[in-house]
Design a protein around this motif. Structure first.
Motif, short mmCIF file in Angstrom:
data_model
loop_
_atom_site.label_atom_id
_atom_site.label_comp_id
_atom_site.label_asym_id
_atom_site.label_seq_id
_atom_site.Cartn_x
_atom_site.Cartn_y
_atom_site.Cartn_z
N VAL A 117 5.13 14.26 -40.00
CA VAL A 117 4.31 15.07 -39.09
C VAL A 117 4.00 16.43 -39.71
CG1 VAL A 117 4.28 16.27 -36.88
CG2 VAL A 117 5.19 13.96 -37.02
N LEU A 118 5.04 17.06 -40.29
CA LEU A 118 4.82 18.39 -40.84
C LEU A 118 4.03 18.34 -42.15
CD1 LEU A 118 7.86 20.62 -40.02
CD2 LEU A 118 5.88 19.97 -38.68
N ALA A 119 4.11 17.21 -42.87
CA ALA A 119 3.24 17.07 -44.04
C ALA A 119 1.79 17.07 -43.58
CB ALA A 119 3.57 15.78 -44.79
N GLY A 120 1.51 16.33 -42.50
CA GLY A 120 0.16 16.33 -41.95
C GLY A 120 -0.24 17.72 -41.46
N ALA A 121 0.68 18.38 -40.74
CA ALA A 121 0.39 19.71 -40.23
C ALA A 121 0.11 20.68 -41.37
CB ALA A 121 1.57 20.23 -39.40
N PHE A 122 0.91 20.56 -42.44
CA PHE A 122 0.71 21.48 -43.55
C PHE A 122 -0.64 21.24 -44.24
CE2 PHE A 122 1.25 22.78 -48.02
CZ PHE A 122 1.47 24.12 -47.79
N ILE A 123 -0.98 19.97 -44.44
CA ILE A 123 -2.27 19.66 -45.08
C ILE A 123 -3.42 20.22 -44.24
CG2 ILE A 123 -3.83 17.79 -45.75
CD1 ILE A 123 -1.24 16.14 -46.34
N ALA A 124 -3.30 20.11 -42.91
CA ALA A 124 -4.37 20.61 -42.04
C ALA A 124 -4.39 22.14 -41.98
CB ALA A 124 -4.21 20.04 -40.63
N THR A 125 -3.30 22.78 -42.42
CA THR A 125 -3.25 24.24 -42.41
C THR A 125 -3.73 24.85 -43.72
OG1 THR A 125 -1.33 24.08 -40.93
CG2 THR A 125 -1.74 26.21 -41.90
N VAL A 126 -3.58 24.07 -44.82
CA VAL A 126 -3.93 24.60 -46.14
C VAL A 126 -5.34 25.21 -46.22
CG1 VAL A 126 -4.44 23.89 -48.52
CG2 VAL A 126 -2.27 23.27 -47.47
N PRO A 127 -6.37 24.55 -45.67
CA PRO A 127 -7.71 25.15 -45.79
C PRO A 127 -7.76 26.57 -45.21
CG PRO A 127 -7.88 22.91 -44.97
CD PRO A 127 -6.42 23.23 -45.01
N LEU A 128 -7.01 26.80 -44.12
CA LEU A 128 -7.04 28.12 -43.50
C LEU A 128 -6.26 29.13 -44.32
CD1 LEU A 128 -6.71 27.16 -39.76
CD2 LEU A 128 -8.73 27.47 -41.16
N ILE A 129 -5.16 28.68 -44.96
CA ILE A 129 -4.42 29.59 -45.83
C ILE A 129 -5.32 30.01 -46.99
CG2 ILE A 129 -2.40 29.82 -47.33
CD1 ILE A 129 -0.94 27.88 -45.51
N VAL A 130 -6.06 29.05 -47.53
CA VAL A 130 -7.00 29.36 -48.61
C VAL A 130 -8.03 30.39 -48.14
CG1 VAL A 130 -8.79 28.42 -50.11
CG2 VAL A 130 -6.68 27.14 -49.75
N LEU A 131 -8.57 30.17 -46.92
CA LEU A 131 -9.54 31.11 -46.37
C LEU A 131 -8.93 32.51 -46.22
CD1 LEU A 131 -11.62 29.45 -43.51
CD2 LEU A 131 -12.28 29.99 -45.85
N LEU A 132 -7.67 32.55 -45.80
CA LEU A 132 -7.01 33.85 -45.62
C LEU A 132 -6.85 34.55 -46.96
CD1 LEU A 132 -5.71 35.66 -43.43
CD2 LEU A 132 -3.52 34.68 -44.04
N LEU A 133 -6.55 33.76 -47.99
CA LEU A 133 -6.37 34.36 -49.31
C LEU A 133 -7.70 34.87 -49.86
CD1 LEU A 133 -3.81 31.91 -50.95
CD2 LEU A 133 -3.42 34.21 -50.06
N ILE A 134 -8.77 34.07 -49.66
CA ILE A 134 -10.08 34.49 -50.18
C ILE A 134 -10.69 35.58 -49.32
CG2 ILE A 134 -12.42 33.73 -50.73
CD1 ILE A 134 -11.34 30.91 -51.01
N GLY A 135 -10.70 35.36 -48.00
CA GLY A 135 -11.46 36.24 -47.12
C GLY A 135 -10.62 37.09 -46.19
N GLY A 136 -9.33 37.24 -46.49
CA GLY A 136 -8.44 37.99 -45.61
C GLY A 136 -8.98 39.36 -45.25
N ARG A 137 -9.48 40.06 -46.28
CA ARG A 137 -10.05 41.38 -46.09
C ARG A 137 -11.16 41.36 -45.03
NH1 ARG A 137 -9.44 45.48 -50.18
NH2 ARG A 137 -8.27 44.12 -51.56
N GLN A 138 -12.05 40.36 -45.14
CA GLN A 138 -13.18 40.28 -44.20
C GLN A 138 -12.68 39.95 -42.79
OE1 GLN A 138 -13.50 39.10 -47.30
NE2 GLN A 138 -15.23 40.32 -48.00
#
Lengths: 285, 326
Positions: free
Chosen positions: A252-273
């Motif tokens: 379950v948490l593997a699935g949860a983590f995979i579904a969270t990764v795109p948002l972590i990437v967004l936070l890293l790229i666009g956190g400032r914005q």
């Protein structure tokens, strides 16, 4: 140094070691659940119930991920694609429609402009979630129930987006620029495309990121629409993964983590914005 | 007609008259109609999918409307609302919603204030801290709640382990889901975790707009840092405090994702074995799409709408009053 902070504005006061330690603790609390999601998704069954808790990742991520993707009834791979489609369409449509309307409200003269803008601001306060029962009936009349269209359609515009764009365009695009382009014979659509759009890129980034995050995380309405279908969004698939009599947490948490990764990437790229968008929104409201 | 008449402020020469004459209908259209075309997508889409359902909801609420039996239609009058008044599940859900709401809103906003005050200093790595505390806001609630569900597990859960570390260990481990109070605390913790950073940024942004001389003037009275926060900063950012109170009222009273995913079987929407933590939004979902009674679910939505209006209004008054006394 001991008493100087008293007569200064906080902004001018340097952080003490206590400030940094406190912020460090806050950050730890913020990040730990997400980090632990990752730890469990890389571990075996034993790690979940370990006391004291395991805090180091294991080597089982691919095994766990593979199990999530190959589960028949969950459609996890399809759900990720669907989430990308839903969130992207909603984001692009919101950016286009809201900037277009924002441009009209900020720079064009037409009868009823101010009254209509008041209507937009008023709709900001409408909690449209409370209309879901009737929205479901509307979608039924359109024949869209149980389809991605039903999930996408309500998200295509947002009152906040229109208002945010209007405020930004009013400041970022000089009236003279619009007028001289009009005098040179440019139609409004060309002014929008060639002058307004390039000038509001920062605002598009902010609104785009916030909209994407919201669409990706949306759960209640997609659940109503897509639960039990072969093409859920990733949040609906996750709830499916976590249901049943025998729940395997590392999976379950593997699935949860995979579904969270795109948002972590967004936070890293666009956190400032994202930070700027939230802080600007506060000042305006 | 010439364009200079419409744009008298211009200093540029008008375009060649010939061009204007041949395309004047186009420019007239562009001036008169295009603005409405530009704003129409918002009004059409928001009208159909936002405003209309909310109004139509009122019609559905006074009718019999079942998904499993389309023949059972017709006006129900106030039948659905009468049923609501004597529905134990509704009152139970209302109690749960308020319990979780209070346990989450008050600590959430207080901690956010303190964190904002920490961030409102000359710091190294300003952006890093701000982005860092936003991680919970971006994390999908569905995903994070699954983690918290394991934290708050009865056997070998991290929360129970932590309690035993600080001397509150029990003979039999605490079953967080079993009692109302413990389930509420668990769910409120999740809500707090998600929203503290976001609210801290809202407060921070308002704090930075406070003129510095306000602080300099107050220094005469010898205000310390803590008193500075409560005496000067908080009253100065009161409008934003009111705003966040309204926001968390609207959000908190519609709480759905956390109680849904905290359940051992999320798809049941029951909010625990005896509905210990079933919220109204969850009950609406269950009545509408598990019991297939849309008419009754619509009536519940309207009731919730009225409750939100009432509570948001009350909270606004209360926040104003508290701030105004200082």
């Amino acid at each position: 140094m001991t008493k100087t902070y008293i007569n200064r504005a906080p902004q001018d006061t340097g952080g003490t070691w206590l400030t940094y330690v406190s912020l460090g603790v806050v950050l730890l609390f913020s990040a730990f659940p997400v980090y632990w999601m990752f730890v469990i998704s890389t571990s075996t069954d034993e790690a979940v119930a370990q006391i004291p808790p395991s805090v180091l990742p294991g080597g089982e991520f691919w095994t766990n991920a593979n199990e999530v993707f190959t589960l028949n009834e969950v459609f996890f791979a399809a759900s990720l694609i669907n989430s990308v489609i839903v969130s992207s369409v909603i984001t692009l449509a919101t950016l286009f429609f809201c900037s277009l309307a924002g441009f009209a409200f900020a720079k064009l003269r037409f009868r009823g402009r101010n009254a209509l803008l008041v209507v937009v601001v008023l709709t900001l306060t409408v909690p449209s979630q409370l209309g879901i029962v009737a929205l479901y009936i509307v979608m039924g009349k359109l024949g869209w129930n149980g389809t991605l269209l039903a999930v996408i359609a309500p998200g295509l515009v947002s009152a906040f987006g229109v208002f945010y764009m209007r405020q930004f365009i009013a400041h970022a695009v000089p009236d003279e620029l619009v007028e001289s382009a009009r005098i040179d014979g440019a139609l409004n659509m060309r002014v929008y495309w060639n002058i307004v759009l390039p000038a509001i890129r920062p605002a598009l980034a902010v609104l785009g990121l916030l909209t994407f995050v919201m669409a990706w995380n949306d759960f209640q309405w997609p659940l109503i629409q897509l639960n039990g279908t072969d093409f859920p969004t990733s949040m609906v698939a996750l709830s499916d993964l976590a249901s049943g009599n025998y729940v395997i947490y590392r999976r379950v948490l593997a699935g949860a983590f995979i579904a969270t990764v795109p948002l972590i990437v967004l936070l890293l790229i666009g956190g400032r914005q994202i930070v700027r968008g939230i802080m600007e929104g506060a000042v305006k409201s | 007609m010439s364009l200079t008449e419409l744009r008298p402020a211009s200093h540029r020469p008008a375009p060649p008259p010939k061009k204007v004459r041949t395309r004047s209908w186009l420019y007239r259209f562009d001036n008169k109609t295009i603005p409405y075309v530009f704003i129409s997508p918002f009004f059409i889409l928001f009208g159909i999918f936002g405003v209309f359902p909310l109004i139509f909801n009122g019609v559905v609420a006074v009718r019999n409307w079942r998904l499993d039996d389309p023949t059972l239609t017709g006006w129900a009058g106030l039948g659905n609302f009468e049923r609501l008044l004597s529905d134990e599940d509704f009152w139970n859900a209302l109690g749960n919603t308020f319990g979780i709401f209070i346990l989450s809103t008050v600590p959430q906003l207080l901690i956010a204030l303190i964190i904002a005050n920490l961030l409102n200093r000359k710091l190294r790595g300003t952006t890093f801290w701000r982005i860092g505390i936003l991680l919970p806001y971006l994390t999908p609630v569905v995903a994070s709640t699954l983690v918290f569900a394991i934290f708050f597990a009865r056997d070998n859960g991290m929360a129970n382990w932590f309690l035993s570390l600080v001397g509150f260990g029990q003979e039999t481990p605490l079953d967080w889901r079993a009692q109302k109070w413990s389930a509420w605390i668990a769910i409120a913790t999740m809500v707090n975790w998600k929203w503290i950073g976001y609210n801290a940024l809202l407060y921070l942004s308002a704090m930075q707009a406070i003129p510095k001389d306000v602080y300099e003037a107050a220094a005469v009275d010898g205000a310390g840092a803590w008193r500075q926060l409560w005496r000067i900063t908080v009253p100065m950012i009161q409008p934003v405090v009111v705003f966040t109170v309204i926001l968390s009222t609207i959000g908190g009273l519609q709480l759905f994702n956390e109680p849904m995913m905290f359940d051992e079987n999320p798809q049941s929407a029951s909010g625990g074995s005896a509905h210990q933590f079933q919220t109204i939004a969850q009950l609406i979902y269950k009545v509408g799409w598990k019991d297939l009674d849309l008419g009754y679910a619509a009536a519940m939505s309207w009731a919730l709408f009225l409750i939100i209006l009432l509570v948001a209004g009350l909270n606004t008054l209360l926040t104003r009053r508290i701030g105004g006394d200082r």
